[in-house]
Design a protein around this motif. Structure first.
Motif, short mmCIF file in Angstrom:
data_model
loop_
_atom_site.label_atom_id
_atom_site.label_comp_id
_atom_site.label_asym_id
_atom_site.label_seq_id
_atom_site.Cartn_x
_atom_site.Cartn_y
_atom_site.Cartn_z
N THR A 1 0.84 -1.20 0.00
CA THR A 1 0.00 0.00 0.00
C THR A 1 0.88 1.24 0.00
N ILE B 1 0.23 5.52 -0.63
CA ILE B 1 -0.67 6.63 -0.96
C ILE B 1 0.09 7.94 -0.77
N SER C 1 -3.45 6.82 -4.72
CA SER C 1 -2.94 5.46 -4.57
C SER C 1 -2.08 5.10 -5.76
N PRO D 1 -0.57 1.84 -7.48
CA PRO D 1 -0.62 0.39 -7.45
C PRO D 1 0.75 -0.24 -7.26
N ASP E 1 -5.30 -6.32 -7.34
CA ASP E 1 -4.85 -5.34 -6.35
C ASP E 1 -5.55 -4.00 -6.57
N THR F 1 -7.29 -1.80 -3.71
CA THR F 1 -6.97 -0.39 -3.49
C THR F 1 -8.23 0.43 -3.28
N GLN G 1 -9.36 -0.12 0.20
CA GLN G 1 -8.48 0.57 1.14
C GLN G 1 -8.82 2.06 1.20
N GLN G 2 -9.15 2.64 0.06
CA GLN G 2 -9.56 4.04 0.05
C GLN G 2 -10.87 4.23 0.80
N THR H 1 -7.03 6.61 -7.65
CA THR H 1 -5.89 5.79 -8.07
C THR H 1 -5.25 6.44 -9.28
#
Length: 521
Positions: free
Chosen positions: A107, A109, A124, A126, A254, A258, A261-262, A324
């Motif tokens: 991860t 960011i 983000s 990747p 992934d 992501t 995760q956001q 992203t």
């Protein structure tokens, strides 16, 4: 003569101190509590400071982008790189962290806090993105050679140490973005789990049921249910499982992880802000986090960490965005899409929000919105003669350049935005170059198209496509010849072109529905 027993007791009573009033007791109790609080706070600060680990500042690249210059009010934007590490140390292996070859980073960011401290955006990157990693310092003091077309998350593994290499990741991000990273923060599994417990859990959402086999595909069976479909609160191990799981949702990539995760970070920020962004809330959170935190030397104290956190207290949830970096699949890896990614970095460097606001511009009196900066508006672009129509913002306009001359689309977009319309994208038109600018419109959009056409003298209006599109011809190029842009006061650069809708339209706000936009594919 000796005193009798009765006389002695009387004398003893006479010598006793007078009783304290209730008010005095309260004052003394308050003073005692205050003293304990001060001592406790000092002890906590001492503990926080002793918890924090810093990485070697000498490992940062010697060839770095310039730091952002202060705006007219002395404010500067701040770029913070946040890295999630799966180091095996510090109890992380018990939570599923670590593996062969040292720590890894799944991860990353880049958080850009705008100069006005009213907006922030987290980008983000990747883990499988193909990038260039500049020379990085190894644990033995030697430096590696530059690597090209390698996976982004391999930067954190340079040196194969259990602590990872956050300086190398920072070097890679600065090389990629041409933005100065002011601070870097690394949180491992243990710290992440502790933080979620400190706030009492975080609300998340799943688009479908998730089982053990989804978290660990090597299990070979479906396993027990970990998460039921829908909203729920998670903390500790379950919070870790949520942000780590990728299989069983969407295409299992992934990229989808992501997105979740956001969504998780949005909910975490919402939870913290709901308790109040003050030391009472932040100190317990910091105590939980700092035990597993590695930061750059510039953030190496509790006071500095808390000061940075307090800078975010005035940012409204809706103005905290996550997106992203523009990407596409390249075999099993991820390639970054140009020129979209270049426009994104340029917008951040100019401190422009993803919807085009200049966050470095001073606010107008009595208004919270940044004022337009005349120095960034091309002089040759025609401006509306009347105040923008209040309904103009409801009209969405795309700008297409058919001339082949660079920069025209951005100039035309500034004109459209200056009249109050919403620009949804800027790009190049397909087909032969046009000699005359044309404003095309879809069903029910003719009136809006005619209004937009007034911004481009000589433009014609015709049906075609959907919505309203301005297709620039050579007449606009002739009226707006390319030339050196007039510098803004202090040497500020000309405003970059508005971001395409592929970027701005894909952003998540921290106040979005936690069940929205959770997977890819």
């Amino acid at each position: 003569m000796a005193e009798g027993p009765a006389e002695g007791r009387a004398a003893g009573r006479a010598k006793k101190k007078p009783k304290r009033s209730t008010k005095e007791k309260v004052l003394w109790a308050t003073a005692g509590c205050t003293a304990l609080a001060v001592l406790g706070g000092a002890a906590l600060y001492y503990r926080l400071n002793s918890n924090i680990s810093t990485f070697d500042g000498d490992a940062l690249s010697k060839d770095r982008p310039e730091a952002a210059a202060p705006d007219s009010q002395g404010r500067t934007p701040v770029n913070v790189l946040m890295i999630g590490s799966d180091s095996r140390g510090n109890g992380n292996s018990d939570l599923g962290g670590g593996g062969d070859g040292g720590a890894r980073s799944d991860t990353a960011i880049l958080l850009h806090v705008y100069a006005d401290h009213k907006h922030a955006v987290g980008i983000s990157i990747p883990r499988d993105s193909l990038v260039t990693i500049p020379p990085c310092k190894l644990p033995n003091g030697k430096w590696t050679k530059e690597q090209t077309n390698v996976m982004f998350n391999s930067a954190f593994s340079v040196g194969d140490s259990d602590q990872g290499n956050p300086a190398c990741t920072q070097n890679a991000v600065e090389k990629l973005t041409n933005l100065r990273v002011d601070h870097t923060i690394v949180v491992d599994f243990n710290g992440f789990a502790s933080m979620t417990k400190a706030v009492g859990g975080v609300e998340v959402c799943l688009p479908n049921d998730i089982h053990e086999g989804d978290l660990n595909p090597n299990l070979g069976r479906k396993g027990k249910l970990l998460f039921a479909k829908g909203k729920q609160k998670v903390e500790g191990q379950s919070a870790l499982d949520y942000v780590r799981v990728r299989h069983g949702i969407g295409d299992g990539s992934d990229i989808g992880r992501t997105k979740r995760q956001q969504a998780f970070l949005s909910s975490l920020i919402k939870e913290v802000k709901s308790h109040g962004m003050d030391p009472t809330t932040l100190l317990p959170l910091a105590d939980a986090a700092t035990k597993s935190l590695t930061v750059d030397p510039g953030l190496g104290s509790a006071a500095k960490l808390l000061s940075f956190a307090m800078e975010l207290k005035d940012v409204d949830l809706h103005d905290i965005k996550f997106l992203t970096v523009p990407w596409r699949y390249e075999g099993p890896r991820v390639a970054l899409v140009h020129p979209d990614v270049d426009q994104l970095w340029a917008a951040l460097k100019a401190d422009r929000t993803i919807d085009g606001q200049d966050a470095s511009a001073p606010a107008e009196a009595g208004s919270a919105s940044p004022a337009a900066d005349p120095a960034t508006t091309p002089a040759a672009a025609p401006a509306p003669t009347a105040a923008p129509d209040a309904k103009a913002a409801e009209v969405k306009v795309s700008v297409l350049n058919s001339t082949g001359e660079t920069g025209l689309g951005g100039r035309a977009a500034e004109t459209v935005k200056g009249a109050g319309y919403t620009v949804t994208g800027v790009g190049n038109a397909v087909g032969k170059p046009r000699s005359t600018t044309v404003v095309e419109y879809g069903t029910g959009e003719r009136t809006a198209a005619e209004s937009v056409a007034k911004l481009f003298p000589g433009a014609t209006v015709q049906p075609g496509g959907r919505g309203v599109s301005v297709v620039l011809g050579h007449d606009f190029a002739a009226a707006n010849p390319a030339g050196p842009a007039a510098p803004a006061p202090g040497g500020a650069a000309t405003a970059p072109a508005p971001l395409p809708t592929s970027i701005s339209g894909a952003a998540r706000s921290a106040d979005d529905d936690p069940c929205a936009n959770l997977s890819y594919g």
